[in-house]
Design an enzyme around this catalytic site. Structure first.
Site, short mmCIF file in Angstrom:
data_model
loop_
_atom_site.label_atom_id
_atom_site.label_comp_id
_atom_site.label_asym_id
_atom_site.label_seq_id
_atom_site.Cartn_x
_atom_site.Cartn_y
_atom_site.Cartn_z
N CYS A 51 36.55 21.95 26.12
CA CYS A 51 35.36 20.74 25.77
C CYS A 51 34.56 22.02 24.62
CB CYS A 51 33.80 22.02 27.06
SG CYS A 51 33.65 23.25 27.12
N CYS A 71 37.57 27.03 28.98
CA CYS A 71 36.01 26.18 28.91
C CYS A 71 35.74 26.29 28.96
CB CYS A 71 36.73 24.64 29.80
SG CYS A 71 36.54 25.18 31.83
N CYS A 118 35.48 30.19 21.17
CA CYS A 118 36.33 30.55 21.10
C CYS A 118 36.82 32.68 20.47
CB CYS A 118 37.51 29.87 20.95
SG CYS A 118 39.32 30.63 21.26
#
Length: 138
Positions: free
Chosen positions: A82, A10, A89
């Site tokens: 999230c 997250c 990412c």
């Protein structure tokens, strides 16, 4: 033999991914090695620790950390909690199975202290339910 890795991500690795790691140790540890991290490290949220303690899971010794690229690339599963983590990412090998669970950030809840606390509980319970479902699918 090494177990496959699940990596919960997250934004700040302070609430959602920390709770997911705690539930991961409870429900997944027999099948997977469990880790969590964030795009940034914001420190462990004390309300997340309290929310998990309510259900008998101690996450107080877990560390808030940023994404380890070696671990990310070795992971079997990367679960983002999230939109920020999903969108930011780092690129992973095609062998990594990415799963997205978009959950509200309980640290950003507004209202009275009781209303904010209720959001922590709701998010915690959603994470637990998803991890149980995920475990059953393995």
């Amino acid at each position: 033999m090494e177990k496959p890795i699940v990596y919960f991500l997250c934004t700040g690795n302070s609430c959602r991914s920390q709770m997911a790691e705690g539930f991961g140790h409870k429900y997944l540890e027999d099948k997977l090695d469990v880790y969590s991290a964030g795009i940034e490290a914001h420190g462990l949220n004390s309300k997340a620790v309290k929310a998990m303690a309510e259900v008998g899971i101690d996450i107080s010794k877990q560390q808030s950390s940023i994404i380890d690229h070696d671990l990310l690339n070795k992971a079997e599963y990367v679960i983002t909690l999230c939109g920020d983590a999903k969108d930011n990412c780092p690129v992973t090998p095609p062998t990594v199975k990415k799963i997205h669970w978009g959950l509200p950030d309980p640290a950003k809840a507004v209202g009275t202290e009781e209303e904010k606390w209720q959001v922590f509980r709701e998010v915690r319970d959603q994470i637990e339910a998803r991890i149980k479902d995920f475990s059953a699918s393995l």
